[in-house]
Motif scaffolding. Structure first.
Motif, mmCIF file in Angstrom:
data_model
loop_
_atom_site.group_PDB
_atom_site.id
_atom_site.type_symbol
_atom_site.label_atom_id
_atom_site.label_comp_id
_atom_site.label_asym_id
_atom_site.label_seq_id
_atom_site.Cartn_x
_atom_site.Cartn_y
_atom_site.Cartn_z
ATOM 1 N N SER A 1 5.088 40.639 -16.251
ATOM 2 C CA SER A 1 3.954 39.822 -15.810
ATOM 3 C C SER A 1 3.443 38.963 -16.951
ATOM 4 N N ALA A 2 3.371 39.557 -18.138
ATOM 5 C CA ALA A 2 2.898 38.793 -19.294
ATOM 6 C C ALA A 2 3.822 37.606 -19.541
ATOM 7 N N SER A 3 5.121 37.839 -19.370
ATOM 8 C CA SER A 3 6.072 36.755 -19.643
ATOM 9 C C SER A 3 5.922 35.630 -18.616
ATOM 10 N N LEU A 4 5.573 35.969 -17.386
ATOM 11 C CA LEU A 4 5.386 34.923 -16.369
ATOM 12 C C LEU A 4 4.156 34.078 -16.690
ATOM 13 N N ALA B 1 5.629 27.233 -10.381
ATOM 14 C CA ALA B 1 6.131 27.734 -9.092
ATOM 15 C C ALA B 1 5.316 28.976 -8.729
ATOM 16 N N PRO B 2 5.321 29.378 -7.456
ATOM 17 C CA PRO B 2 4.731 30.686 -7.149
ATOM 18 C C PRO B 2 5.679 31.777 -7.636
ATOM 19 N N GLU C 1 5.195 22.620 -16.685
ATOM 20 C CA GLU C 1 4.530 21.454 -16.106
ATOM 21 C C GLU C 1 4.048 21.829 -14.710
ATOM 22 N N GLY C 2 2.807 21.497 -14.377
ATOM 23 C CA GLY C 2 2.318 21.763 -13.016
ATOM 24 C C GLY C 2 1.706 23.139 -12.875
ATOM 25 N N VAL D 1 13.698 37.733 -15.142
ATOM 26 C CA VAL D 1 14.697 36.662 -15.249
ATOM 27 C C VAL D 1 14.807 35.853 -13.947
ATOM 28 N N ASN D 2 14.866 36.528 -12.819
ATOM 29 C CA ASN D 2 14.966 35.802 -11.542
ATOM 30 C C ASN D 2 13.777 34.881 -11.314
ATOM 31 N N GLU D 3 12.599 35.377 -11.640
ATOM 32 C CA GLU D 3 11.394 34.565 -11.440
ATOM 33 C C GLU D 3 11.407 33.353 -12.382
ATOM 34 N N LEU D 4 11.869 33.588 -13.620
ATOM 35 C CA LEU D 4 11.906 32.484 -14.591
ATOM 36 C C LEU D 4 12.921 31.418 -14.172
ATOM 37 N N GLN D 5 14.018 31.873 -13.559
ATOM 38 C CA GLN D 5 15.011 30.906 -13.065
ATOM 39 C C GLN D 5 14.374 30.014 -12.010
#
Ligand code: EPU
Length: 419
Positions: A374-377, A364-365, A385-386, A336-340
């Motif tokens: 990891s799969a979700s990222l 984003a990185p 985008e990007g 969740v934090n990474e997705l934010q």
């Protein structure tokens, strides 16, 4: 360390073949220990967890021969060590699966306690209590489970939580026990059924696999045999969500649609058209954005916790708002934090994440924390985008075979780089 560099935005389109299931092959490889002769295991996925399990068996003196088609011949007859060391168990909790077979076949085992992991505390008390009730003497010493027994005795075991590897460990142990073992509140996952099918092919007497009561009549010996591992339902679901999120259309081949009922229902609720055949699933979006869905994870046949992170991302780009409740593991929202950081609008309250879909995520990185996170990222990156760089992808290599090649085949702009 390897990274994945992904430029998102395009739809996933085309065909993809599914590999053998990680969570079926690991217990099946462990179960080869129960036999008096060699087995030939087919449809083995090329995964780091499989390599770890092979290393574990190899250190015990088990003879392993791998063909170029990833068929593994496993001959347990030269075994001379009965230990699963911390350094291997630490990298793969499923190493605990050798405990039941070693005890049942050789009357001794020394297996490192797995300890906590990123998604929760994950105790193994049910495995240990069940084996004790079957007559094993078990002490926990120096971080190890040290176990001894004569022939295990069949008994009635009521497991107070539904546990997949717990059911598998006790099922394997019961095959060679004296008399009848009844496993109550057993896990019903397709991977448990696949293990039971392999055990039965070796000569075990099992009834009720796939229901919550499994009955096993112990036999004196099991004979190695050829066996082909069931397709991976979580890999299947991951590709389907990728197509659903990107307005794509894909045909997933060599899979097993009936093991994905709860996941396919949610994808239909999200607005996707689904067609299925005996071993394929087609998902069609007509270019439409998915609709947000509410999901609650629970043991099979309910919605799998191993698809929770992927549906969290689906909701992140969906129309509307959805809530995802995790009931199996207490700490499985690290994505969740990474997705934010990629622009997702989500907030965690207790064991639920509330998500409001946004039109677009942005690259984003990001850092992978466990396998399904990891799969979700990667899915988020494919829809964003990007450019996204996903770091620490060794988690993904534990459980997805050639993931970048397979996404590339579906038209994704994805490549692996080494730092
Ligand atoms: N539990 C106990 N005591 C036990 C065993 C389990 O309290 O002795 C609890 C756990 O803490 C958890 C719940 O029971 O809250 C269910 O855990 P379970 O034992 O079913 O999980 P597992 O067998 O360790 C397998 C899969 C996981 C998958 C879960 C749930 C394998 C090798 N692993 O783990 O797969 O999430 O079942 O379906 O089969 C993955 O592939 O990414 C993965 C984590």
């Amino acid at each position: 360390m390897d990274e994945l560099v992904i430029r998102g935005g395009g739809p996933l389109e085309g065909k993809v073949r599914i590999s053998g299931a990680k969570n079926a092959v690991l217990p099946i490889l462990s179960a080869t220990l129960l036999a008096d002769s060699a087995s030939l295991i087919r449809n083995v996925p090329h995964l780091n967890d499989v390599t770890t399990m092979m290393a574990l068996l190899g250190r015990m003196g088990v003879q392993l021969t791998v063909s170029d088609k990833m068929e593994i011949e496993i001959d347990p007859t030269m075994i001379n060590d009965y230990m699963a060391a911390y350094e291997l168990v630490r990298t793969m909790r499923a190493s605990i699966l050798v405990l039941g077979p070693l005890l049942a076949r050789y009357g001794r085992a020394e297996v490192s306690l797995p300890g906590g992991c990123a998604i929760g505390s994950r105790p193994v008390n049910i495995h240990i209590d069940g084996l004790r009730a079957m007559g094993a003497e078990i002490v926990i010493e120096g971080g190890y489970i040290r176990a001894r027994c004569g022939r295990l005795r069949g008994t009635r075991l009521v497991m107070d939580t539904v546990t997949v590897t717990g059911t598998e460990n006790l099922l394997m142990a019961a095959t060679l026990a004296k008399g009848e073992t009844i496993l109550e509140n057993a896990a019903r996952e397709p991977e448990v059924v696949d293990l039971a099918n392999y055990l039965s092919a070796m000569g075990a007497q099992i009834e009720g696999a796939g229901t919550d009561t499994i009955r096993v009549q112990g036999v004196d010996r099991l004979k190695g045999c050829p066996y082909s591992v069931v397709p991976d339902r979580i890999e299947t679901g991951t590709f389907l969500v990728g197509a659903a999120m990107t307005g794509g259309r894909i045909l997933v081949q060599d899979t097993c649609p009936h093991t994905l009922d709860a996941v396919l229902l949610k994808l239909q609720e999200a607005g996707c058209h689904i067609n299925t055949g005996e071993d394929w699933i087609e998902l069609i979006t007509n270019g439409n954005r998915p609709k947000a869905v509410n999901v609650r994870t629970a043991p099979y046949p309910a919605f799998p916790t191993d698809m929770q992170a992927q549906f969290t991302v689906l909701n992140a780009v969906a129309e509307g708002a959805g809530a995802i409740t995790e009931t199996v593991f207490e700490n499985r929202f690290m994505h969740v934090n990474e997705l934010q950081r990629m622009g997702a609008d989500m907030r965690i309250e207790g064991n639920t994440v509330f998500i409001k879909g946004v039109e677009k995520l942005t690259g984003a990185p990001v850092m992978a924390t466990d396998l399904r996170a990891s799969a979700s990222l990667i899915l988020a990156a494919l829809a964003a985008e990007g450019e996204t760089v996903v770091r620490r992808i060794y988690h993904i290599d534990r459980g997805y075979e050639r993931i970048e090649e397979k996404f590339h085949q579906l038209g994704a702009d994805i490549r692996r780089t080494t730092d």
